[in-house]
Design an enzyme around this catalytic site. Structure first.
Site, PDB file in Angstrom:
ATOM      1  N   HIS A 469      -0.889  -5.383   6.701  1.00 11.18           N
ATOM      2  CA  HIS A 469      -1.029  -6.837   6.738  1.00 11.18           C
ATOM      3  C   HIS A 469      -0.469  -7.465   5.469  1.00 11.18           C
ATOM      4  O   HIS A 469       0.298  -8.432   5.524  1.00 11.18           O
ATOM      5  CB  HIS A 469      -2.504  -7.197   6.897  1.00 11.18           C
ATOM      6  CG  HIS A 469      -2.779  -8.667   6.789  1.00 11.18           C
ATOM      7  ND1 HIS A 469      -2.468  -9.548   7.787  1.00 11.18           N
ATOM      8  CD2 HIS A 469      -3.300  -9.408   5.778  1.00 11.18           C
ATOM      9  CE1 HIS A 469      -2.814 -10.773   7.418  1.00 11.18           C
ATOM     10  NE2 HIS A 469      -3.302 -10.709   6.203  1.00 11.18           N
ATOM     11  N   GLU A 470      -0.849  -6.910   4.308  1.00  9.41           N
ATOM     12  CA  GLU A 470      -0.365  -7.475   3.052  1.00  9.41           C
ATOM     13  C   GLU A 470       1.148  -7.329   2.939  1.00  9.41           C
ATOM     14  O   GLU A 470       1.846  -8.222   2.489  1.00  9.41           O
ATOM     15  CB  GLU A 470      -1.041  -6.747   1.866  1.00  9.41           C
ATOM     16  CG  GLU A 470      -2.529  -7.038   1.756  1.00  9.41           C
ATOM     17  CD  GLU A 470      -2.798  -8.483   1.452  1.00  9.41           C
ATOM     18  OE1 GLU A 470      -2.006  -9.117   0.747  1.00  9.41           O
ATOM     19  OE2 GLU A 470      -3.819  -8.991   1.931  1.00  9.41           O
ATOM     20  N   HIS A 473       3.178  -9.905   4.728  1.00  6.96           N
ATOM     21  CA  HIS A 473       3.204 -11.257   4.180  1.00  6.96           C
ATOM     22  C   HIS A 473       4.038 -11.348   2.911  1.00  6.96           C
ATOM     23  O   HIS A 473       4.011 -12.348   2.256  1.00  6.96           O
ATOM     24  CB  HIS A 473       1.776 -11.729   3.882  1.00  6.96           C
ATOM     25  CG  HIS A 473       1.047 -12.145   5.127  1.00  6.96           C
ATOM     26  ND1 HIS A 473       0.646 -11.252   6.088  1.00  6.96           N
ATOM     27  CD2 HIS A 473       0.663 -13.368   5.576  1.00  6.96           C
ATOM     28  CE1 HIS A 473       0.030 -11.897   7.069  1.00  6.96           C
ATOM     29  NE2 HIS A 473       0.036 -13.179   6.785  1.00  6.96           N
TER      30      HIS A 473
END
Length: 473
Positions: A469-470, A473
């Site tokens: 997820h990180e 982004h």
């Protein structure tokens, strides 16, 4: 050449900050000098005799202050990822200077008049999509910073923004201090029942490191706290850990954030009112996807309606499992991870420990990079010549085809100087001018894996998902 490395062109691969050369005493003098340089750039824009245009006003403003941005990025990123008591004091002082200077720029009437003049004619300008977006964001940024307010309101806006800059930094410092201060020392080996061998070994190594050799030390850092709550059979110790975790910066000491929260809420509400917003939420959401508080509340209500029944069923199932396991107490928050893990083991003959051999950190990194290559066509090449701010940090070149696109820092290990959580940040934004293309320097920072050399670095499945997820982004 200036003796302050922050004020010189970085003579490093890809002009990455020379972290080893930067000392605490360099920051504030460098910020003072960079502020003066940026102030001179703003003066040049304001005093131009030509009619305001996109090039001589908006673009010129966008290109101004590059040195100040670079210095600030180093300071604030290190304050989050590798801070000390001294660096926190420096950051507080720098934040006050930078906030005051930002207000000086954003409330400069002559500068705003030029920006407003260009914005008024936006329909008649032959701008690219990117230029139009920059013009809109620049104009709106000035308005949202009080440029259109009357003199008294401007003065109050400055006071509020300065106070908020101090309070929000102090808030984070208190949380970090409370995370580091708590230590659960276990002397009786029987109280380690249920914990995996590697967790016990890590706690023993940490105990030795902290001067309690022969005992086991647990902290509120994720690699210690999460497995303890999942596996420790000692319910009283689980409760102690849980209460300590949930009461960080909310205890009867000088690190209590309660009053800070009240002050921050009050000041934000006053700021929003000054700018003509009904609430601070409206002010924030104007720049976000949701746009309005009503849409956020509608989304949350819809999510609650769709999930609450299943959530209640899961709670009932887990409570029944507690009873089946021979315990007559009501399920509490410090029981949830522990019994969830046991129920998963019963239902599926599976637990997170079984995944560990497959999710060594180096395997996860390789998998994430392979995924990025397949999805986006980008590759990563480690470069040990690129300076890093801590020995645990790895630096990579990011390539697409035959072109280098970015420098990427990967910082996965918990440290006392790193705030909790996981985040993506940048040391330098991408920028393209007529003269050159400036590569971005981006970093992913998380607090998941143990850094002890005595034990292999492992990521659990939920941590892998967070990492993806990180990265995305």
């Amino acid at each position: 050449m200036n003796n302050n490395p922050l004020l010189n062109t970085f003579q490093t691969p890809f002009q990455v900050p020379p972290f080893e050369d930067i000392q605490d005493e360099h920051y504030l003098p460098a910020i003072d000098e960079a502020i003066e340089a940026n102030r001179s750039e703003i003066k040049d824009i304001v005093e131009r005799q030509e009619v305001p245009s996109f090039e001589n006003t908006i673009e010129a403003l966008e290109l101004a202050g590059g040195q100040l941005d670079a210095i600030s990025s180093v300071l604030f990123n290190l304050n989050a990822a590798e801070t000390t008591d001294e660096l926190q004091k420096i950051t507080q002082g720098a934040s006050e200077k930078l906030t005051a200077f930002s207000n000086e720029i954003k409330q400069n009437e002559l500068l705003f008049a030029r920006i407003a003049s260009v914005h008024e004619n936006i329909g008649a300008l032959d701008l690219t999509t990117e230029q139009r977006m920059l013009l809109e964001k620049t104009y709106k940024g000035f308005v949202r910073s009080g440029a259109a307010l009357g003199e008294e309101a401007k003065k109050r806006f400055k006071e509020i923004s300065l106070e908020l800059s101090k309070l929000t930094l102090t808030f984070g410092e208190n949380v970090l201090a409370e995370t580091n201060d708590f230590k659960l020392v276990v002397e009786d080996e029987r109280q380690l029942s249920g914990l995996p061998d590697d967790v016990i070994a890590r706690a023993g190594a940490l105990g030795k490191e902290e001067g309690v050799e022969g005992k086991w030390l647990f902290t509120l850092q994720a690699p210690s706290y999460i497995p303890f709550m999942q596996y420790a059979n000692d319910r009283a110790l689980r409760e102690e850990m849980f209460r300590a975790y949930m009461s960080k910066a909310n205890r009867a000491n000088d690190k209590n954030n309660g009053e800070l929260v009240r002050q921050i809420i009050s000041l934000r509400a006053e700021m929003a009112e000054l700018l003509g917003y009904e609430t601070y939420a409206e002010y924030v959401l104007e720049e976000r996807m949701a746009k309005r508080p009503k849409e956020v509340l509608s989304f949350l209500d819809d999510l609650l309606e769709k999930s609450v029944r299943t959530a209640r069923e899961e709670v009932d199932e887990l409570q029944a499992f507690v009873r089946e396991s021979g315990y007559d107490y009501e399920l509490q928050r410090w029981d949830w991870a522990y019994f969830s893990e046991k129920l998963k083991k019963k239902k599926f003959d599976f637990d997170d420990e079984q995944l560990k051999p497959f999710f060594k950190l180096e395997h996860v990194i390789h998998g994430v990079f392979q995924t990025a290559e397949r999805l986006f066509g980008i590759t990563f090449k480690e470069n040990k010549e690129i300076p890093v701010y801590h020995e645990d940090v790895q630096a990579y070149e990011v390539w697409e085809g035959g072109a280098m696109k970015a420098v990427f820092f990967a910082d996965f290990f918990p440290r006392k100087g790193k705030r909790p959580g996981a985040w993506m940040t940048s040391y330098r934004d991408q920028k393209k001018t007529e003269a050159e293309k400036i590569l971005p320097i981006v970093s992913i920072v998380c607090n998941f894996t143990p850094s002890s050399e005595e034990h292999p670095s492992l990521l659990k499945f939920d941590e892998v998902l967070t990492l993806f997820h990180e990265f995305g982004h």
